[in-house]
Design an enzyme around this catalytic site. Structure first.
Site, short mmCIF file in Angstrom:
data_model
loop_
_atom_site.label_atom_id
_atom_site.label_comp_id
_atom_site.label_asym_id
_atom_site.label_seq_id
_atom_site.Cartn_x
_atom_site.Cartn_y
_atom_site.Cartn_z
N CYS A 92 -34.24 10.85 -9.01
CA CYS A 92 -33.54 10.46 -7.79
C CYS A 92 -34.47 9.66 -6.88
CB CYS A 92 -33.03 11.69 -7.05
SG CYS A 92 -31.55 12.44 -7.78
N CYS A 152 -34.70 16.60 -8.53
CA CYS A 152 -34.64 15.69 -9.69
C CYS A 152 -35.68 14.59 -9.56
CB CYS A 152 -33.24 15.08 -9.79
SG CYS A 152 -33.11 13.81 -11.07
N HIS A 184 -29.51 8.23 -17.10
CA HIS A 184 -30.69 7.46 -17.49
C HIS A 184 -30.74 7.33 -19.00
CE1 HIS A 184 -32.23 11.48 -18.47
NE2 HIS A 184 -33.23 10.90 -19.11
N ASN A 216 -29.30 9.44 -24.16
CA ASN A 216 -28.79 10.76 -24.52
C ASN A 216 -27.95 11.26 -23.34
OD1 ASN A 216 -30.34 10.76 -26.89
ND2 ASN A 216 -32.09 11.66 -25.82
N HIS A 258 -27.12 10.64 -8.54
CA HIS A 258 -27.46 11.74 -9.44
C HIS A 258 -26.25 12.24 -10.22
CE1 HIS A 258 -29.74 15.28 -10.80
NE2 HIS A 258 -28.65 16.00 -10.52
N GLN A 305 -33.66 5.75 -22.30
CA GLN A 305 -35.07 5.60 -22.64
C GLN A 305 -35.26 4.39 -23.54
OE1 GLN A 305 -37.27 9.41 -23.46
NE2 GLN A 305 -35.21 10.28 -23.51
#
Length: 390
Positions: A84, A81, A208, A195, A155, A210
């Site tokens: 991470c 990922c 996360h 999202n 994560h 944006q």
């Protein structure tokens, strides 16, 4: 970062808040530079290439086009990922393609490696052109900015599982980035959003969000500004203020009230699950919130998300467990320029999940005509959110 992008740590761990310790600031990856000049067929050096946007002459909407996003990371394994933290040196691997160079972090913000909007040196919105030489089809550089906000180094976590202290740090990050991005040349609107869930199309499950800094006012915001301007001319009032007051007077769809915030299902909700969270005081944007409002928001937002994660449950025959809700959560803020006074901060959370295992698809009427058909009623949504309060 190694390719020139910005990365910013926001910390709430005491050793970093006090300055006793510092996060790793160098990026060891051998990334190519983002901005490489191009040479045309005549041997003349041209500015670097970036995403473009084209004006739809039928609607007046700007459509960003970023073909390089086709190659962005898609559902990587947990140990690959890019959001991470870096692996420790003693793990046996001294190189990682992760975006964060430190082995841990609280909250981190960085420029998106695959942005839909990007400001290029020496290139501005005035550097437009006509597609195929036709004046009807206008095009410009998509000269905005896209940033990623990692909410946690864990994560497997989720926003709803964060502590109020961590959410408070995220609010500071949102406010800071809104201020900084609003000051960039040509930026007209800043949108902070998350999202969550594969049903929404999330390609990186790490918790996360944006932030998009748009070089234009988005279609939904344009429509809201038109309605707000007409409402002011007709009544002298502020549309978003009057909507909140009306929802609070009715009370039917109010699902959460605190000293500084009110959450309600709007009377004309479109989505199977939809709720708005608005400050009780008139506030234009996230930077305008007081300390008390930010503290209260951290608690109210967590309560709202935790209720949403109890909205649907699996059938009893398969255990009856709550279903983590796939959602889009986005902050509507006042625009940067003309029409700013008509805006008012509020959060909108929506979900495409209409029942366990069933999604609402935007098919013929919604996609073809932008005419929405609701599969439920706002009152039913509100009643369920009231019912699942602990």
């Amino acid at each position: 970062m190694a390719d020139g992008r910005d990365l910013i740590y926001f910390d709430d761990t005491e050793a970093y808040v006090s300055g006793e310790r510092t996060r790793r600031l160098d990026d060891p990856r051998p990334l190519p530079p983002r901005f490489e000049p191009r040479v045309d067929a005549d041997g003349v050096e041209q500015p670097p290439a970036g995403p473009e946007m084209r004006l739809d002459p039928l609607t007046g909407d700007w459509i960003p086009m970023a073909s390089h996003r086709m190659n962005r990371t898609f559902l990587p394994a947990a140990d690959a990922c890019p959001l991470c933290p870096a692996r420790p040196a003693d793990s046996g691997t001294d190189y990682s393609d992760g975006e964060v160079p430190d082995t841990d972090y609280d909250v981190v913000v960085f420029e998106n490696r695959f942005p839909a909007l990007m400001q290029l040196p020496g290139v501005g919105l005035e550097d437009g052109w006509d597609v195929d030489g036709e004046e009807l089809w206008q095009a410009r550089p998509a000269a905005g900015r896209c940033e990623v906000v990692c909410f946690s180094s864990d994560h497997t976590g989720s926003f709803a599982g964060l502590t109020p202290r961590r959410v408070r740090t995220i609010i500071e990050a949102w406010a800071d980035r809104t201020t900084e991005l609003s000051a960039l040349p040509g930026i007209e609107q800043v949108f902070c959003f998350e999202n969550r869930g594969k049903e929404i199309g999330v390609t990186l499950p790490h918790p996360h969000g944006q932030i998009y800094a748009f070089p234009f006012v988005t279609p939904r915001t344009q429509a809201m500004l038109r309605q707000a301007a007409a409402h002011r001319e007709r009544t002298g009032g502020h549309l978003l203020r009057d909507v909140l007051d009306a929802e609070r007077r009715a009370g039917t769809r109010v699902v959460l009230e605190t000293e500084h915030w009110t959450a309600y299902v709007p009377a004309a909700a479109r989505w199977p699950v939809e709720v708005h969270l608005a400050p009780n005081r008139d506030v234009l944007d996230l930077p305008g919130l007081t300390e008390a409002e930010r503290e209260d928001l951290a608690m109210a937002y967590l309560e709202l998300l935790r209720r949403l994660d109890r909205f649907f449950v699996e059938p009893e025959e398969v255990g009856g467990a709550p279903i983590p809700l796939p959602y889009i959560a986005g902050w509507h803020q006042a625009v940067v320029g003309e029409g700013r006074e008509l805006g008012r901060l509020h959060l909108q959370v929506i979900s495409v999940l209409r029942a366990p295992g069933k999604l609402k698809y935007l098919a013929g009427v919604e996609s073809g005509m932008a005419s929405w058909i609701s599969d439920t009623t706002p009152e039913r949504i509100a009643a369920r959110l009231q019912e699942v309060a602990l």
